[in-house]
Motif scaffolding. Structure first.
Motif, PDB file in Angstrom:
ATOM      1  N   GLY A  56       0.772  -1.237   0.000  1.00 57.78           N
ATOM      2  CA  GLY A  56       0.000   0.000   0.000  1.00 57.78           C
ATOM      3  C   GLY A  56       0.805   1.289   0.000  1.00 57.78           C
ATOM      4  O   GLY A  56       0.254   2.369   0.207  1.00 57.78           O
ATOM      5  N   HIS A  57       2.098   1.200  -0.244  1.00 55.72           N
ATOM      6  CA  HIS A  57       2.927   2.403  -0.267  1.00 55.72           C
ATOM      7  C   HIS A  57       2.618   3.259  -1.495  1.00 55.72           C
ATOM      8  O   HIS A  57       2.222   2.737  -2.549  1.00 55.72           O
ATOM      9  N   THR A  58       2.818   4.549  -1.373  1.00 50.90           N
ATOM     10  CA  THR A  58       2.600   5.465  -2.496  1.00 50.90           C
ATOM     11  C   THR A  58       3.716   5.309  -3.515  1.00 50.90           C
ATOM     12  O   THR A  58       4.809   4.829  -3.191  1.00 50.90           O
ATOM     13  N   TYR A  59       3.430   5.746  -4.748  1.00 54.54           N
ATOM     14  CA  TYR A  59       4.446   5.691  -5.804  1.00 54.54           C
ATOM     15  C   TYR A  59       5.701   6.444  -5.366  1.00 54.54           C
ATOM     16  O   TYR A  59       6.812   5.971  -5.585  1.00 54.54           O
ATOM     17  N   SER A  60       5.542   7.621  -4.778  1.00 55.66           N
ATOM     18  CA  SER A  60       6.723   8.416  -4.410  1.00 55.66           C
ATOM     19  C   SER A  60       7.544   7.704  -3.336  1.00 55.66           C
ATOM     20  O   SER A  60       8.777   7.718  -3.381  1.00 55.66           O
ATOM     21  N   LYS A  61       6.893   7.080  -2.374  1.00 54.82           N
ATOM     22  CA  LYS A  61       7.611   6.324  -1.334  1.00 54.82           C
ATOM     23  C   LYS A  61       8.353   5.139  -1.963  1.00 54.82           C
ATOM     24  O   LYS A  61       9.503   4.865  -1.626  1.00 54.82           O
ATOM     25  N   VAL A  62       7.687   4.450  -2.905  1.00 56.66           N
ATOM     26  CA  VAL A  62       8.317   3.314  -3.588  1.00 56.66           C
ATOM     27  C   VAL A  62       9.542   3.781  -4.362  1.00 56.66           C
ATOM     28  O   VAL A  62      10.611   3.164  -4.282  1.00 56.66           O
ATOM     29  N   GLN A  63       9.403   4.882  -5.090  1.00 62.76           N
ATOM     30  CA  GLN A  63      10.530   5.411  -5.860  1.00 62.76           C
ATOM     31  C   GLN A  63      11.679   5.807  -4.935  1.00 62.76           C
ATOM     32  O   GLN A  63      12.839   5.493  -5.218  1.00 62.76           O
ATOM     33  N   ASP A  64      11.365   6.499  -3.849  1.00 68.09           N
ATOM     34  CA  ASP A  64      12.405   6.938  -2.920  1.00 68.09           C
ATOM     35  C   ASP A  64      13.143   5.751  -2.306  1.00 68.09           C
ATOM     36  O   ASP A  64      14.364   5.758  -2.202  1.00 68.09           O
ATOM     37  N   LYS A  65      12.404   4.740  -1.885  1.00 68.28           N
ATOM     38  CA  LYS A  65      12.993   3.590  -1.181  1.00 68.28           C
ATOM     39  C   LYS A  65      13.777   2.674  -2.124  1.00 68.28           C
ATOM     40  O   LYS A  65      14.815   2.131  -1.748  1.00 68.28           O
ATOM     41  N   THR A  66      13.269   2.478  -3.359  1.00 68.05           N
ATOM     42  CA  THR A  66      13.890   1.506  -4.267  1.00 68.05           C
ATOM     43  C   THR A  66      14.808   2.135  -5.308  1.00 68.05           C
ATOM     44  O   THR A  66      15.609   1.433  -5.920  1.00 68.05           O
ATOM     45  N   GLY A  67      14.641   3.419  -5.552  1.00 65.42           N
ATOM     46  CA  GLY A  67      15.400   4.068  -6.617  1.00 65.42           C
ATOM     47  C   GLY A  67      14.832   3.794  -8.001  1.00 65.42           C
ATOM     48  O   GLY A  67      15.433   4.152  -9.014  1.00 65.42           O
ATOM     49  N   ALA A  68      13.662   3.174  -8.057  1.00 68.99           N
ATOM     50  CA  ALA A  68      13.028   2.844  -9.341  1.00 68.99           C
ATOM     51  C   ALA A  68      12.471   4.099  -9.997  1.00 68.99           C
ATOM     52  O   ALA A  68      12.044   5.039  -9.313  1.00 68.99           O
ATOM     53  N   SER A  69      12.466   4.093 -11.299  1.00 73.88           N
ATOM     54  CA  SER A  69      11.878   5.203 -12.046  1.00 73.88           C
ATOM     55  C   SER A  69      10.357   5.120 -11.978  1.00 73.88           C
ATOM     56  O   SER A  69       9.793   4.069 -11.660  1.00 73.88           O
ATOM     57  N   SER A  70       9.702   6.217 -12.309  1.00 73.08           N
ATOM     58  CA  SER A  70       8.232   6.208 -12.330  1.00 73.08           C
ATOM     59  C   SER A  70       7.726   5.220 -13.373  1.00 73.08           C
ATOM     60  O   SER A  70       6.694   4.580 -13.170  1.00 73.08           O
ATOM     61  N   ALA A  71       8.460   5.053 -14.468  1.00 68.45           N
ATOM     62  CA  ALA A  71       8.065   4.092 -15.505  1.00 68.45           C
ATOM     63  C   ALA A  71       8.115   2.660 -14.961  1.00 68.45           C
ATOM     64  O   ALA A  71       7.212   1.856 -15.230  1.00 68.45           O
ATOM     65  N   THR A  72       9.140   2.337 -14.185  1.00 67.30           N
ATOM     66  CA  THR A  72       9.254   1.001 -13.606  1.00 67.30           C
ATOM     67  C   THR A  72       8.139   0.760 -12.599  1.00 67.30           C
ATOM     68  O   THR A  72       7.501  -0.295 -12.605  1.00 67.30           O
ATOM     69  N   VAL A  73       7.878   1.742 -11.745  1.00 72.04           N
ATOM     70  CA  VAL A  73       6.807   1.601 -10.754  1.00 72.04           C
ATOM     71  C   VAL A  73       5.468   1.409 -11.457  1.00 72.04           C
ATOM     72  O   VAL A  73       4.681   0.524 -11.090  1.00 72.04           O
ATOM     73  N   SER A  74       5.216   2.185 -12.495  1.00 71.39           N
ATOM     74  CA  SER A  74       3.964   2.066 -13.245  1.00 71.39           C
ATOM     75  C   SER A  74       3.846   0.709 -13.926  1.00 71.39           C
ATOM     76  O   SER A  74       2.768   0.101 -13.930  1.00 71.39           O
ATOM     77  N   ARG A  75       4.928   0.229 -14.488  1.00 67.96           N
ATOM     78  CA  ARG A  75       4.894  -1.077 -15.161  1.00 67.96           C
ATOM     79  C   ARG A  75       4.604  -2.191 -14.171  1.00 67.96           C
ATOM     80  O   ARG A  75       3.797  -3.078 -14.424  1.00 67.96           O
ATOM     81  N   VAL A  76       5.260  -2.154 -13.029  1.00 71.92           N
ATOM     82  CA  VAL A  76       5.027  -3.184 -12.015  1.00 71.92           C
ATOM     83  C   VAL A  76       3.579  -3.111 -11.516  1.00 71.92           C
ATOM     84  O   VAL A  76       2.916  -4.129 -11.357  1.00 71.92           O
ATOM     85  N   LYS A  77       3.073  -1.902 -11.317  1.00 71.07           N
ATOM     86  CA  LYS A  77       1.684  -1.733 -10.884  1.00 71.07           C
ATOM     87  C   LYS A  77       0.722  -2.322 -11.913  1.00 71.07           C
ATOM     88  O   LYS A  77      -0.254  -2.995 -11.567  1.00 71.07           O
ATOM     89  N   ARG A  78       1.003  -2.102 -13.195  1.00 72.95           N
ATOM     90  CA  ARG A  78       0.178  -2.677 -14.267  1.00 72.95           C
ATOM     91  C   ARG A  78       0.201  -4.201 -14.201  1.00 72.95           C
ATOM     92  O   ARG A  78      -0.836  -4.859 -14.360  1.00 72.95           O
ATOM     93  N   CYS A  79       1.375  -4.760 -13.955  1.00 71.77           N
ATOM     94  CA  CYS A  79       1.483  -6.215 -13.835  1.00 71.77           C
ATOM     95  C   CYS A  79       0.696  -6.721 -12.631  1.00 71.77           C
ATOM     96  O   CYS A  79       0.049  -7.767 -12.715  1.00 71.77           O
ATOM     97  N   LEU A  80       0.752  -5.998 -11.542  1.00 70.94           N
ATOM     98  CA  LEU A  80      -0.015  -6.392 -10.363  1.00 70.94           C
ATOM     99  C   LEU A  80      -1.514  -6.343 -10.636  1.00 70.94           C
ATOM    100  O   LEU A  80      -2.267  -7.200 -10.193  1.00 70.94           O
ATOM    101  N   ASP A  81      -1.936  -5.327 -11.386  1.00 65.01           N
ATOM    102  CA  ASP A  81      -3.367  -5.141 -11.656  1.00 65.01           C
ATOM    103  C   ASP A  81      -3.891  -6.010 -12.792  1.00 65.01           C
ATOM    104  O   ASP A  81      -5.013  -6.505 -12.719  1.00 65.01           O
ATOM    105  N   TYR A  82      -3.082  -6.192 -13.836  1.00 63.75           N
ATOM    106  CA  TYR A  82      -3.584  -6.830 -15.054  1.00 63.75           C
ATOM    107  C   TYR A  82      -2.713  -7.968 -15.564  1.00 63.75           C
ATOM    108  O   TYR A  82      -2.973  -8.506 -16.637  1.00 63.75           O
TER     109      TYR A  82
END
Length: 97
Positions: A56-82
């Protein structure tokens, strides 16, 4: 599923080999031989992103903690959802321990 384009004996061989690994230490050795450092960094980052999103972490928290780009976070979220439920299956099993 995007993996359908790659299906075949060679991919099955790889996955069957991975299923034979018996410890985290064996995983370290196998993936050290199999992957480049950058590939391992990407794999580990995506998995951490998936875990954090499921928590349940926010995108910004995920990016800050992992160093992932917004594109990577969005792609993973898409995989989780669809996606094919792969992230969910593994993370849920890990949570059961």
């Amino acid at each position: 599923m995007q993996i359908d384009k790659l299906r075949g004996k060679e991919l099955d061989d790889l996955f069957e080999g991975i299923l034979k690994l018996e410890s985290v230490e064996e995983c370290h050795h196998f993936f050290d031989d199999l992957c480049t450092t950058n590939e391992l960094v990407s794999l580990k980052q995506r998995f951490q992103v998936a875990k954090m999103i499921k928590e349940g972490h926010t995108y910004s928290k995920v990016q800050d903690k992992t160093g992932a780009s917004s594109a990577t976070v969005s792609r993973v979220k898409r995989c989780l959802d669809y996606g094919s439920e792969g992230y969910h299956a593994i993370i849920d099993r890990m949570d059961q321990k």
